[in-house]
Design a protein around this motif. Structure first.
Motif, mmCIF file in Angstrom:
data_model
loop_
_atom_site.group_PDB
_atom_site.id
_atom_site.type_symbol
_atom_site.label_atom_id
_atom_site.label_comp_id
_atom_site.label_asym_id
_atom_site.label_seq_id
_atom_site.Cartn_x
_atom_site.Cartn_y
_atom_site.Cartn_z
ATOM 1 N N GLY A 20 -9.953 1.056 -8.207
ATOM 2 C CA GLY A 20 -9.886 1.855 -6.697
ATOM 3 C C GLY A 20 -8.461 2.658 -6.299
ATOM 4 N N ASP A 21 -8.385 2.866 -5.461
ATOM 5 C CA ASP A 21 -7.540 3.519 -4.469
ATOM 6 C C ASP A 21 -7.053 2.080 -4.155
ATOM 7 O OD1 ASP A 21 -7.310 5.732 -5.659
ATOM 8 O OD2 ASP A 21 -8.407 7.006 -4.174
ATOM 9 N N SER A 46 -7.425 -9.059 -5.541
ATOM 10 C CA SER A 46 -8.427 -9.072 -6.546
ATOM 11 C C SER A 46 -7.271 -8.281 -7.541
ATOM 12 C CB SER A 46 -9.253 -7.995 -6.692
ATOM 13 O OG SER A 46 -8.874 -6.608 -6.313
ATOM 14 N N ILE A 47 -6.000 -8.241 -6.946
ATOM 15 C CA ILE A 47 -5.018 -7.789 -7.782
ATOM 16 C C ILE A 47 -4.100 -8.982 -8.832
ATOM 17 C CG2 ILE A 47 -2.758 -6.527 -7.912
ATOM 18 C CD1 ILE A 47 -3.479 -4.688 -5.776
ATOM 19 N N ALA A 51 1.995 -4.392 -9.154
ATOM 20 C CA ALA A 51 1.053 -2.962 -8.986
ATOM 21 C C ALA A 51 1.195 -2.520 -8.371
ATOM 22 C CB ALA A 51 -0.033 -4.220 -8.864
ATOM 23 N N THR A 52 2.152 -2.592 -6.424
ATOM 24 C CA THR A 52 2.096 -1.602 -6.051
ATOM 25 C C THR A 52 2.799 -0.603 -6.428
ATOM 26 O OG1 THR A 52 1.961 -2.815 -4.545
ATOM 27 C CG2 THR A 52 3.536 -1.459 -3.346
ATOM 28 N N VAL A 101 -1.167 5.275 1.026
ATOM 29 C CA VAL A 101 -1.075 3.386 1.875
ATOM 30 C C VAL A 101 -1.892 3.480 2.404
ATOM 31 C CG1 VAL A 101 0.127 1.345 2.947
ATOM 32 C CG2 VAL A 101 1.158 3.125 2.079
ATOM 33 N N SER A 102 -2.966 2.300 2.160
ATOM 34 C CA SER A 102 -4.188 2.534 2.982
ATOM 35 C C SER A 102 -4.247 2.060 4.322
ATOM 36 C CB SER A 102 -4.838 1.511 2.494
ATOM 37 O OG SER A 102 -4.779 -0.132 2.652
#
Length: 464
Positions: free
Chosen positions: A296-297, A303-304, A409-410, A452-453
């Motif tokens: 997901g976003d 989790s990554i 990942a980012t 960005v969250s």
């Protein structure tokens, strides 16, 4: 003393070859002696036995307090940088106690506390790159790693001392990009202070600047302790050994210097190599993005780091050009046999991580970047050992891949990049690491559109 599998090349020529081109030096030796050979190299002693056979490495590393002692003397060439009180230059019970003090900040809940910081800093630095303009990935990953190490290790994210530390740390790391300058660390007779325009004089000037800033930070923390600080310096200052003693200012300085220098360049190089291989092979990039998209976003960092293909990509990156070429040396303590060869007390033995990772019997088509090999097979700690092994295993063996995964990942989730130079990158000595020779030339093509969250926006480095 008769040493196994020696070469007739003059010792001085071997030493120069080791300094200038260690990869070629090791590969040529392994062509003739694939499991074990003796070479003349600088930094550890006149002669060194290189071992790249998994069974022999297991025997060495599981006996490194007995038959193969992990003593500090062979690491003496590192003392000008990190001092006499670093975990690297200690031995015996002092080394064991120091590791026990150092280990907690690099594991468990502390890692979760660092995770948002790593993602945030990676996003922050990449967001400042202009689109369609070339940049060197290694330079950018050095910026990321430096910011992470300053904030995680020292708890510094702003202020005059933070700004003053950055430049000398960059300069002292960049000094050893040159094989010629690296020689100053290995040959004591070259270590003459002939002014700041000479390599050794410049090194001493930079070291003094860093020392003054580190001691000032330590003194300030002594006056105003922060019991809630979760940076590594704060944690070490509050830690006590089994006798109830705290670390001295000198010990703190040496450990900070070790973590700042070792943790900065090594992780930056690993991330840069990762970006190179991901974009060098489109199918790897495609599989990785597909896996990241399953979260997901705005996935949680923990989790990554558990993603299997991302883990395999990072492992293969650390296999093909391991950041550390060799293990820390061991010294033979008693007459012993290794792979059918007799070794006498006093012999210096080194595990050759690079050649171990290039063994065709372990890694078929070993020059090919193939993450799937880590999904198809479980390798033992003596077949895949990017962080060494035994009592001298790298203290950052959990933090480094953790940072590497989150940074990659980012970047891959938010930016479209491409390689500019189609020529293969070659490994080049950079101090004690193997870095991409040309720095991985890339171009930022665009943002994939993810935001960005809020949790990341609200998370500030002041937490540290």
């Amino acid at each position: 003393m008769q040493l196994p599998n020696t070469f007739k090349t003059p010792s001085f020529v071997q030493k120069l070859h080791w300094i200038a081109d260690p990869v070629n030096s090791m590969e040529k030796a392994a062509q003739k002696y694939p499991d074990l050979f003796t070479a003349f190299v600088v930094g550890f002693g006149d002669t060194t036995v290189f071992v790249q056979h998994p069974q022999a490495l297991q025997e060495i590393l599981t006996n490194d307090r007995k038959r193969f002692a992990a003593l500090s003397e062979p690491n003496r060439f590192l003392r000008p940088s990190i001092g006499d009180n670093s975990v690297i230059t200690l031995e015996g019970d002092r080394h064991k106690q120091r590791r026990q003090i150092l280990m907690p900040p690099f594991h468990g809940e502390r890692m979760q506390a660092y995770s948002h910081l790593i993602s945030k800093l990676t996003e922050q630095i990449f967001s400042q790159l202009p689109q369609n303009s070339p940049f060197l990935a290694h330079t950018v990953t050095q910026q990321i790693s430096l910011e992470v190490i300053l904030q995680v290790v020292l708890g510094l994210s702003e202020g005059e001392r933070y700004q003053k530390l950055k430049q000398p740390l960059i300069e002292i790391t960049d000094m050893f990009q040159s094989s010629i300058v690296s020689a100053f660390m290995y040959f004591p007779f070259l270590q003459k202070d002939l002014g700041f325009l000479t390599p050794w004089g410049n090194f001493l000037r930079l070291r003094q600047q860093i020392d003054e800033l580190l001691y000032a930070e330590i003194a300030e923390r002594r006056e105003k302790p922060n019991a809630e600080g979760i940076d590594i310096l704060s944690l070490l200052m509050s830690a006590k050994d089994k006798e109830g003693q705290s670390m001295t200012n000198q010990e703190l300085r040496d450990e900070m210097m070790t973590l700042l220098l070792a943790g900065h360049e090594t992780t930056a190089t690993a991330i840069a190599w990762g970006l190179y291989w991901i974009h060098r092979q489109p199918e790897v990039r495609k599989k990785l993005i597909q896996e990241l998209n399953t979260l997901g976003d705005f996935p949680e960092p923990m989790s990554i780091v558990r993603l299997p293909y991302l883990t395999a990509v990072c492992n293969e990156t650390l296999r093909i050009y391991p950041i550390g070429m060799i293990t820390f040396p061991r010294i033979v303590q008693e007459h012993t046999e290794l792979l059918g060869h007799q070794l006498e007390p006093g012999t210096i033995v080194i595990g050759c991580i690079y050649l171990l990772h290039q063994r065709e019997d372990l890694y078929p088509n070993h020059k090919q970047f193939k993450p799937e090999r880590f999904l198809e097979r479980q390798f033992s700690p003596y077949e895949f050992m990017p962080f060494g092994g035994g009592v001298r295993r790298c203290i950052g063996d959990a933090l480094a891949p953790f940072e590497m995964k989150l940074a990659l990942a980012t970047i891959m989730s938010r930016y479209q990049l491409e390689l500019i130079d189609n020529r293969p990158e070659q490994p080049q000595r950079r101090g004690t690491t193997l870095a991409p020779k040309n720095g991985v030339k890339m171009r930022l093509c665009g943002d994939v559109g993810k935001k960005v969250s809020d949790s990341q926006k609200n998370f500030t480095a002041s937490t540290f």
